[in-house]
Design a protein around this motif. Structure first.
Motif, PDB file in Angstrom:
ATOM      1  N   ASN A  62       0.814  -1.208   0.000  1.00  0.00           N
ATOM      2  CA  ASN A  62       0.000   0.000   0.000  1.00  0.00           C
ATOM      3  C   ASN A  62       0.850   1.260   0.000  1.00  0.00           C
ATOM      4  N   ILE A  63       2.027   1.211   0.598  1.00  0.00           N
ATOM      5  CA  ILE A  63       2.940   2.361   0.525  1.00  0.00           C
ATOM      6  C   ILE A  63       3.312   2.638  -0.928  1.00  0.00           C
ATOM      7  N   VAL A  64       3.522   1.566  -1.694  1.00  0.00           N
ATOM      8  CA  VAL A  64       3.841   1.730  -3.119  1.00  0.00           C
ATOM      9  C   VAL A  64       2.716   2.483  -3.825  1.00  0.00           C
ATOM     10  N   PHE A  65       1.475   2.115  -3.536  1.00  0.00           N
ATOM     11  CA  PHE A  65       0.353   2.801  -4.176  1.00  0.00           C
ATOM     12  C   PHE A  65       0.189   4.228  -3.652  1.00  0.00           C
ATOM     13  N   THR A  66       0.485   4.453  -2.389  1.00  0.00           N
ATOM     14  CA  THR A  66       0.444   5.814  -1.849  1.00  0.00           C
ATOM     15  C   THR A  66       1.435   6.695  -2.594  1.00  0.00           C
ATOM     16  N   LEU A  67       2.641   6.175  -2.811  1.00  0.00           N
ATOM     17  CA  LEU A  67       3.659   6.931  -3.560  1.00  0.00           C
ATOM     18  C   LEU A  67       3.247   7.119  -5.018  1.00  0.00           C
ATOM     19  N   ALA A  68       2.571   6.128  -5.584  1.00  0.00           N
ATOM     20  CA  ALA A  68       2.097   6.255  -6.966  1.00  0.00           C
ATOM     21  C   ALA A  68       1.039   7.354  -7.082  1.00  0.00           C
ATOM     22  N   TYR A  69       0.140   7.445  -6.085  1.00  0.00           N
ATOM     23  CA  TYR A  69      -0.833   8.543  -6.093  1.00  0.00           C
ATOM     24  C   TYR A  69      -0.124   9.886  -5.939  1.00  0.00           C
ATOM     25  N   LEU A  70       0.895   9.936  -5.098  1.00  0.00           N
ATOM     26  CA  LEU A  70       1.678  11.173  -4.947  1.00  0.00           C
ATOM     27  C   LEU A  70       2.384  11.542  -6.252  1.00  0.00           C
ATOM     28  N   ALA A  71       2.810  10.536  -7.011  1.00  0.00           N
ATOM     29  CA  ALA A  71       3.509  10.786  -8.272  1.00  0.00           C
ATOM     30  C   ALA A  71       2.627  11.513  -9.285  1.00  0.00           C
ATOM     31  N   TYR A  72       1.323  11.462  -9.105  1.00  0.00           N
ATOM     32  CA  TYR A  72       0.414  12.220  -9.968  1.00  0.00           C
ATOM     33  C   TYR A  72       0.832  13.687 -10.006  1.00  0.00           C
ATOM     34  N   PHE A  73       1.204  14.231  -8.858  1.00  0.00           N
ATOM     35  CA  PHE A  73       1.586  15.647  -8.796  1.00  0.00           C
ATOM     36  C   PHE A  73       2.928  15.905  -9.473  1.00  0.00           C
ATOM     37  N   TRP A  74       3.705  14.864  -9.722  1.00  0.00           N
ATOM     38  CA  TRP A  74       4.937  14.991 -10.496  1.00  0.00           C
ATOM     39  C   TRP A  74       4.611  14.879 -11.980  1.00  0.00           C
ATOM     40  N   VAL A  75       3.668  13.991 -12.335  1.00  0.00           N
ATOM     41  CA  VAL A  75       3.296  13.787 -13.739  1.00  0.00           C
ATOM     42  C   VAL A  75       2.522  14.979 -14.286  1.00  0.00           C
ATOM     43  N   LEU A  76       1.687  15.593 -13.472  1.00  0.00           N
ATOM     44  CA  LEU A  76       0.805  16.674 -13.917  1.00  0.00           C
ATOM     45  C   LEU A  76       1.548  17.798 -14.640  1.00  0.00           C
ATOM     46  N   PRO A  77       2.585  18.422 -14.062  1.00  0.00           N
ATOM     47  CA  PRO A  77       3.239  19.510 -14.792  1.00  0.00           C
ATOM     48  C   PRO A  77       4.155  19.027 -15.917  1.00  0.00           C
ATOM     49  N   ARG A  78       4.600  17.787 -15.870  1.00  0.00           N
ATOM     50  CA  ARG A  78       5.551  17.299 -16.863  1.00  0.00           C
ATOM     51  C   ARG A  78       4.880  16.604 -18.047  1.00  0.00           C
ATOM     52  N   GLY A  79       3.795  15.871 -17.788  1.00  0.00           N
ATOM     53  CA  GLY A  79       3.170  15.092 -18.844  1.00  0.00           C
ATOM     54  C   GLY A  79       1.911  15.703 -19.414  1.00  0.00           C
ATOM     55  N   GLY A  80       1.384  16.699 -18.736  1.00  0.00           N
ATOM     56  CA  GLY A  80       0.163  17.331 -19.213  1.00  0.00           C
ATOM     57  C   GLY A  80      -1.076  16.733 -18.571  1.00  0.00           C
ATOM     58  N   LEU A  81      -2.207  17.300 -18.935  1.00  0.00           N
ATOM     59  CA  LEU A  81      -3.463  16.916 -18.305  1.00  0.00           C
ATOM     60  C   LEU A  81      -3.882  15.493 -18.631  1.00  0.00           C
ATOM     61  N   LEU A  82      -3.826  15.099 -19.893  1.00  0.00           N
ATOM     62  CA  LEU A  82      -4.254  13.748 -20.258  1.00  0.00           C
ATOM     63  C   LEU A  82      -3.340  12.702 -19.634  1.00  0.00           C
TER      64      LEU A  82
END
Length: 184
Positions: A62-82
């Motif tokens: 579950n820690i892995v998934f918690t970090l994956a949800y946090l990674a959304y905020f890293w993907v958002l400015p770099r990968g765009g909205l989609l």
């Protein structure tokens, strides 16, 4: 300390919305809120598995998934909205698949998290991205039926019935919130 937490949550909620038109900004805020909820619920489950059930493998996963949800905020400015929408959806779907199919027995009811995924897909993907929405719903329904019919060996030992109660007590309000947001 409470002020700092509130400020951090407000920043996360408004992440990447500064130069967007009003309706797009609102859509991004909704997805940001889902990411915050994903981090919070996944973190809560990490504590539940680690402290209450003393299942370190389940807590670690579950820690892995918690970090994956946090990674959304890293993907958002770099990968765009989609890309960020696809990322958070993949994390959600993979988390449900892993825990439903390989972690917990069917009797635990974990595969019922699929129910939360349908309004989730409608919140994450706006109408022009309806193919992604449909693919998410089809994947979730596939996970549900596979979890009902297939019973592979599980990664973790049996958990007490309290697990099922805790799952329902956490999931039902989240589903109600998601449905309320979709219907407004």
């Amino acid at each position: 300390m409470l002020h700092t937490i509130r400020h951090g949550l407000k920043q996360a909620h408004n992440a990447h919305t500064r130069h967007l038109p009003g309706h797009v900004s609102a859509q991004v805020r909704v997805v940001n809120l889902l990411a915050i909820m994903g981090v919070g619920l996944s973190g809560l489950y990490t504590a539940l598995y680690g402290i209450v059930f003393q299942s370190l493998p389940a807590a670690g996963l579950n820690i892995v998934f918690t970090l994956a949800y946090l990674a959304y905020f890293w993907v958002l400015p770099r990968g765009g909205l989609l890309a960020s929408r696809i990322w958070i959806t993949l994390v959600f779907v993979v988390q449900i698949a892993v825990f439903s199919l390989w972690a917990f027995p069917r009797e635990s009811g974990y595969h019922l998290h699929v129910i939360a995924g349908i309004p989730f897909a409608f919140l994450v993907f706006p109408h022009p991205e309806r193919w992604w929405r449909a693919a998410t719903v089809v994947a979730l329904l596939g996970i549900f039926f596979v979890a009902e019919w297939w019973n592979p060996p599980k990664l973790f030992g049996e958990h007490p019935r309290v697990y099922a109660r805790a799952t329902y007590l956490l999931v039902v309000p989240v589903i109600a919130l998601l449905v309320a947001v979709v219907l407004q």
